[in-house]
Design a protein around this motif. Structure first.
Motif, PDB file in Angstrom:
ATOM      1  N   PRO A  57       0.807  -1.227   0.000  1.00 11.26           N
ATOM      2  CA  PRO A  57       0.000   0.000   0.000  1.00 11.26           C
ATOM      3  C   PRO A  57       0.837   1.273   0.000  1.00 11.26           C
ATOM      4  O   PRO A  57       0.438   2.273  -0.591  1.00 11.26           O
ATOM      5  CB  PRO A  57      -0.826  -0.115   1.289  1.00 11.26           C
ATOM      6  CG  PRO A  57      -0.892  -1.579   1.555  1.00 11.26           C
ATOM      7  CD  PRO A  57       0.429  -2.130   1.077  1.00 11.26           C
ATOM      8  N   SER A  58       2.008   1.250   0.623  1.00  6.96           N
ATOM      9  CA  SER A  58       2.838   2.458   0.647  1.00  6.96           C
ATOM     10  C   SER A  58       3.353   2.812  -0.751  1.00  6.96           C
ATOM     11  O   SER A  58       3.622   3.979  -1.030  1.00  6.96           O
ATOM     12  CB  SER A  58       3.994   2.308   1.634  1.00  6.96           C
ATOM     13  OG  SER A  58       4.880   1.296   1.224  1.00  6.96           O
ATOM     14  N   TRP A  62      -0.228   5.077   0.260  1.00 10.50           N
ATOM     15  CA  TRP A  62      -1.097   4.845   1.408  1.00 10.50           C
ATOM     16  C   TRP A  62      -0.220   4.441   2.586  1.00 10.50           C
ATOM     17  O   TRP A  62       0.081   3.273   2.774  1.00 10.50           O
ATOM     18  CB  TRP A  62      -2.138   3.778   1.070  1.00 10.50           C
ATOM     19  CG  TRP A  62      -3.049   4.212  -0.052  1.00 10.50           C
ATOM     20  CD1 TRP A  62      -2.676   4.820  -1.198  1.00 10.50           C
ATOM     21  CD2 TRP A  62      -4.455   4.101  -0.117  1.00 10.50           C
ATOM     22  NE1 TRP A  62      -3.772   5.086  -1.975  1.00 10.50           N
ATOM     23  CE2 TRP A  62      -4.878   4.647  -1.338  1.00 10.50           C
ATOM     24  CE3 TRP A  62      -5.405   3.577   0.743  1.00 10.50           C
ATOM     25  CZ2 TRP A  62      -6.208   4.698  -1.716  1.00 10.50           C
ATOM     26  CZ3 TRP A  62      -6.734   3.620   0.344  1.00 10.50           C
ATOM     27  CH2 TRP A  62      -7.127   4.186  -0.867  1.00 10.50           C
ATOM     28  N   GLU A  65      -2.200   2.949   8.246  1.00  5.82           N
ATOM     29  CA  GLU A  65      -3.043   1.755   8.350  1.00  5.82           C
ATOM     30  C   GLU A  65      -3.728   1.754   9.702  1.00  5.82           C
ATOM     31  O   GLU A  65      -3.136   2.121  10.714  1.00  5.82           O
ATOM     32  CB  GLU A  65      -2.194   0.496   8.204  1.00  5.82           C
ATOM     33  CG  GLU A  65      -2.962  -0.795   8.362  1.00  5.82           C
ATOM     34  CD  GLU A  65      -2.073  -2.031   8.292  1.00  5.82           C
ATOM     35  OE1 GLU A  65      -2.625  -3.143   8.375  1.00  5.82           O
ATOM     36  OE2 GLU A  65      -0.839  -1.892   8.182  1.00  5.82           O
ATOM     37  N   GLU A  90     -10.546   2.499   0.390  1.00  5.08           N
ATOM     38  CA  GLU A  90      -9.550   2.460   1.457  1.00  5.08           C
ATOM     39  C   GLU A  90      -9.693   1.213   2.342  1.00  5.08           C
ATOM     40  O   GLU A  90      -8.780   0.868   3.083  1.00  5.08           O
ATOM     41  CB  GLU A  90      -9.673   3.712   2.346  1.00  5.08           C
ATOM     42  CG  GLU A  90      -9.381   5.013   1.638  1.00  5.08           C
ATOM     43  CD  GLU A  90     -10.618   5.637   0.970  1.00  5.08           C
ATOM     44  OE1 GLU A  90     -10.515   6.783   0.500  1.00  5.08           O
ATOM     45  OE2 GLU A  90     -11.691   4.983   0.923  1.00  5.08           O
ATOM     46  N   ALA A  92      -9.438  -2.409   3.053  1.00  8.12           N
ATOM     47  CA  ALA A  92      -8.751  -3.572   2.498  1.00  8.12           C
ATOM     48  C   ALA A  92      -9.458  -4.863   2.869  1.00  8.12           C
ATOM     49  O   ALA A  92      -9.419  -5.837   2.121  1.00  8.12           O
ATOM     50  CB  ALA A  92      -7.303  -3.610   2.991  1.00  8.12           C
ATOM     51  N   PHE A 108      -6.494   1.402   4.770  1.00  3.11           N
ATOM     52  CA  PHE A 108      -5.241   2.028   4.374  1.00  3.11           C
ATOM     53  C   PHE A 108      -5.573   3.416   3.854  1.00  3.11           C
ATOM     54  O   PHE A 108      -6.522   3.590   3.075  1.00  3.11           O
ATOM     55  CB  PHE A 108      -4.543   1.223   3.274  1.00  3.11           C
ATOM     56  CG  PHE A 108      -3.909  -0.039   3.783  1.00  3.11           C
ATOM     57  CD1 PHE A 108      -2.659  -0.019   4.376  1.00  3.11           C
ATOM     58  CD2 PHE A 108      -4.573  -1.247   3.687  1.00  3.11           C
ATOM     59  CE1 PHE A 108      -2.075  -1.180   4.853  1.00  3.11           C
ATOM     60  CE2 PHE A 108      -4.000  -2.417   4.167  1.00  3.11           C
ATOM     61  CZ  PHE A 108      -2.749  -2.382   4.747  1.00  3.11           C
TER      62      PHE A 108
END
Length: 150
Positions: A57-58, A62, A65, A90, A92, A108
């Protein structure tokens, strides 16, 4: 129910869905065509529902978390919760749970402000009575393969 050989094939695919049938065959002691037939059968039966890519995600920007417990108004069905949550990219993962909360969602977000905005929108859903959230400081362990450990 999967037999032991099918489970080993599924675990190999869960580790790397791009792994060749020949490579999987070497791991499980079958020829590549035999592995392909088993994978085709597993797909046809619905045991394997698809193949996907895992993205950090980064890498998508994003960086934040968190997990949110959702406490619903009485008589809220799991289908109503899912329908209310599925429009948030967003989120997950979302699950109904035992205990005081009715559901838990993993979120996220780009940053704290983005997380707060998503949390406010979720809290504003008609079926939500209240929420309780926690932010992740450091992920310690993540397992992506499916099924029981080998």
């Amino acid at each position: 129910m999967l037999n032991e050989l099918d489970e080993r094939i599924v675990h190999a695919l869960a580790e790397d869905a791009r792994r060749s049938f020949a490579d999987i065959g070497q791991l499980v002691g079958l020829s590549a065509p035999a592995v392909k037939r088993r994978v085709d059968r597993l797909r046809a039966s619905g045991a394997i529902t698809g193949f996907t890519v895992r993205v950090d995600p980064s890498a998508l920007g994003w960086q934040t978390e968190g997990f949110v417990e959702i406490y619903c108004r009485s008589q809220t069905s799991p289908d109503a919760i899912r329908a209310g949550l599925e429009r948030y990219p967003e989120i997950a993962a979302a699950s109904t749970v035992t205990g005081e909360a009715d559901a838990v969602v993993q979120i996220f977000a780009a940053d704290m402000r983005h997380f707060e905005q998503v949390l406010e929108k979720i809290a504003g859903e008609s079926f939500v009575e209240r929420t309780k959230s926690v932010l992740v400081l450091s992920p310690l362990l993540r397992r992506y393969s499916s099924g029981a450990p080998q």
